[in-house]
Design an enzyme around this catalytic site. Structure first.
Site, short mmCIF file in Angstrom:
data_model
loop_
_atom_site.label_atom_id
_atom_site.label_comp_id
_atom_site.label_asym_id
_atom_site.label_seq_id
_atom_site.Cartn_x
_atom_site.Cartn_y
_atom_site.Cartn_z
N ILE A 150 0.84 -1.20 0.00
CA ILE A 150 0.00 0.00 0.00
C ILE A 150 0.87 1.24 0.00
O ILE A 150 0.61 2.21 -0.73
CB ILE A 150 -0.97 -0.02 1.20
CG1 ILE A 150 -1.95 -1.19 1.07
CG2 ILE A 150 -1.74 1.31 1.29
CD1 ILE A 150 -2.88 -1.37 2.26
N ASP A 178 11.32 3.42 6.04
CA ASP A 178 11.09 1.98 5.94
C ASP A 178 12.33 1.22 6.37
O ASP A 178 13.46 1.66 6.10
CB ASP A 178 10.73 1.60 4.48
CG ASP A 178 9.88 0.33 4.40
OD1 ASP A 178 10.30 -0.70 4.94
OD2 ASP A 178 8.79 0.39 3.81
N GLY A 192 8.69 -4.64 3.32
CA GLY A 192 8.66 -3.91 2.06
C GLY A 192 9.80 -4.32 1.14
O GLY A 192 10.71 -5.06 1.55
N GLN A 245 1.70 3.86 7.37
CA GLN A 245 1.37 2.52 6.86
C GLN A 245 2.24 1.43 7.49
O GLN A 245 1.93 0.24 7.36
CB GLN A 245 1.54 2.46 5.34
CG GLN A 245 0.91 3.60 4.58
CD GLN A 245 -0.59 3.68 4.76
OE1 GLN A 245 -1.29 2.68 4.60
NE2 GLN A 245 -1.10 4.86 5.10
N SER A 264 -0.83 -9.26 9.20
CA SER A 264 -1.08 -10.70 9.23
C SER A 264 -1.48 -11.20 10.62
O SER A 264 -0.72 -11.12 11.59
CB SER A 264 0.14 -11.50 8.75
OG SER A 264 -0.02 -12.87 9.03
N SER A 277 -7.55 -1.12 10.87
CA SER A 277 -7.83 -2.44 10.31
C SER A 277 -9.24 -2.91 10.63
O SER A 277 -9.75 -2.67 11.73
CB SER A 277 -6.83 -3.46 10.87
OG SER A 277 -7.20 -4.78 10.53
N TYR A 295 -2.76 -9.24 16.56
CA TYR A 295 -2.74 -8.18 15.55
C TYR A 295 -3.93 -7.25 15.73
O TYR A 295 -3.79 -6.02 15.72
CB TYR A 295 -2.77 -8.80 14.15
CG TYR A 295 -2.94 -7.79 13.04
CD1 TYR A 295 -1.89 -6.94 12.68
CD2 TYR A 295 -4.15 -7.68 12.35
CE1 TYR A 295 -2.05 -5.99 11.67
CE2 TYR A 295 -4.31 -6.74 11.34
CZ TYR A 295 -3.26 -5.91 11.00
OH TYR A 295 -3.42 -4.97 10.01
N LYS A 320 -4.04 -3.08 16.49
CA LYS A 320 -4.68 -2.07 15.62
C LYS A 320 -5.77 -1.30 16.37
O LYS A 320 -6.02 -0.12 16.10
CB LYS A 320 -5.25 -2.74 14.37
CG LYS A 320 -4.19 -3.43 13.50
CD LYS A 320 -3.03 -2.52 13.12
CE LYS A 320 -3.32 -1.67 11.92
NZ LYS A 320 -2.12 -0.93 11.45
N ARG A 361 -8.68 -21.19 9.67
CA ARG A 361 -7.47 -20.58 10.23
C ARG A 361 -7.80 -19.89 11.55
O ARG A 361 -8.80 -19.19 11.66
CB ARG A 361 -6.93 -19.55 9.22
CG ARG A 361 -5.48 -19.22 9.36
CD ARG A 361 -5.01 -18.38 8.19
NE ARG A 361 -5.67 -17.08 8.14
CZ ARG A 361 -5.31 -16.08 7.35
NH1 ARG A 361 -4.31 -16.25 6.51
NH2 ARG A 361 -5.95 -14.94 7.35
#
Length: 329
Positions: A20, A39, A44, A84, A89, A128, A152, A156, A287
């Site tokens: 993104i 970064d 990435g 970002q 995941s 998210s 995760y 978020k 999952r």
């Protein structure tokens, strides 16, 4: 640091070498902004930003949001932050909750502090849809959430809480964009935590059977990257004070089951290679940490930001597959 003119606005994109983030780089460079990227290349890729690396309006800072000094350095003389950078995941967070927490919460807080101290005009961040957790209501409306189902999702949600506190306590303008299953060009099909669409595409192209978790009747609001770019621009540029210091679903407002998704991909890929018609689709276990259904209400974004999705899932898939066919062969 930047050779930008005084009237040229500078955007810092953390995680700008990611899927993104690199699309945001291209989009805002084309709009005439100076773009700076922070970064650490943990997820990435340099090839994502290679086309911009020699542009006068582009600056790369190799650093880590877990390092406060890197965040301070990156925020110097910046007008806007598009945050970002994160470890994405759900499965990764279940396997390694400590690192996910460190990057997604400590790194986020470092960036908020740096942005506040640099007097950044606005801080737009990637939230998210995982924040909806075990809430069963559909469609998902921003102010109705459940309990998180993964580390995760916890991170978020904490991001949203911190952003809210910073907006109220320090006056930092914050907008969170709850991304719903974003897909498109530059999305990585490789690795243990690859997203489902590029992973399935690559498997079809390699004549391998994609494995759908569970019965395949779980559904998602798959959202093409161009819709996400539009939402970031609207969040960055809005002058509507009622639109600030809140969160928005960033989605298309439609849901597709995994079975339907696999059939769309197969149907569209047959146009490139008829042999793909012969590939079967198999099913595996559900999952851990997955929510069964995800469908966004996008009324808030429409009403307060003027959002109108440009691409349905079918339109997005057709565009994305053109890119994948050229770049994954």
């Amino acid at each position: 640091m930047d050779s930008s003119s005084p009237e040229q606005k500078t955007i810092l994109i953390t995680g700008g070498a990611g899927f993104i983030g690199s699309n945001l780089c291209e989009y805002f460079l084309n709009k005439g902004y100076a773009v700076r990227v922070l970064d650490n290349f943990s997820t990435g890729h340099r090839h994502n930003i290679q086309p911009f690396i020699d542009l006068p309006a582009f600056t790369l800072i190799e650093g880590d949001i877990r390092n406060p000094e890197d965040c301070v350095h990156a925020c110097e003389n910046v007008d806007y932050v598009l945050h970002q950078a994160a470890l994405g995941s759900v499965p990764r967070s279940i396997n390694d909750p400590v690192t996910t927490n460190d990057v997604n919460i400590n790194g986020f807080l470092n960036m908020l502090v740096a942005a506040r101290d640099a007097k950044v005009k606005r801080f737009v961040y990637a939230a998210s849809s995982s924040t909806y957790g075990d809430s069963e209501s559909l469609p998902k409306v921003e102010d109705v959430i459940g309990k998180p189902l993964s580390p995760y999702a916890v991170t978020k949600y904490v991001n949203e809480l911190y952003a809210d506190v910073f907006s109220k306590t320090y006056g930092l303008e914050c907008i969170g964009l709850r991304y719903f299953n974003v897909f498109g060009r530059k999305q990585d099909p490789n690795g243990a935590y690859a997203a489902v669409i590029p992973k399935f595409v690559k498997q079809f192209m390699n004549y391998e059977s994609p494995v759908i978790n569970g019965t395949g009747e779980y559904s998602r609001d798959f959202t093409y990257i161009d819709n996400v770019l539009q939402m970031n621009e609207l969040a960055l540029s809005t002058s509507n004070t009622h639109a600030l210091n809140t969160v928005y679903n960033t989605a298309v407002g439609d849901r597709t089951t995994l079975n339907e998704l696999a059939q769309y991909l197969k149907e569209y890929l047959i146009e490139f290679d008829p042999k793909i018609a012969e590939i079967s689709i198999t099913h595996g276990e559900n999952r851990a940490g997955d929510i069964p259904h995800s469908l966004a209400s996008i009324e808030k974004a429409k009403n307060l930001l003027g959002y109108q999705p440009s691409h349905s899932i079918q339109e997005g898939l057709k565009e994305a597959l053109n890119w994948y066919w050229e770049n994954l062969k």
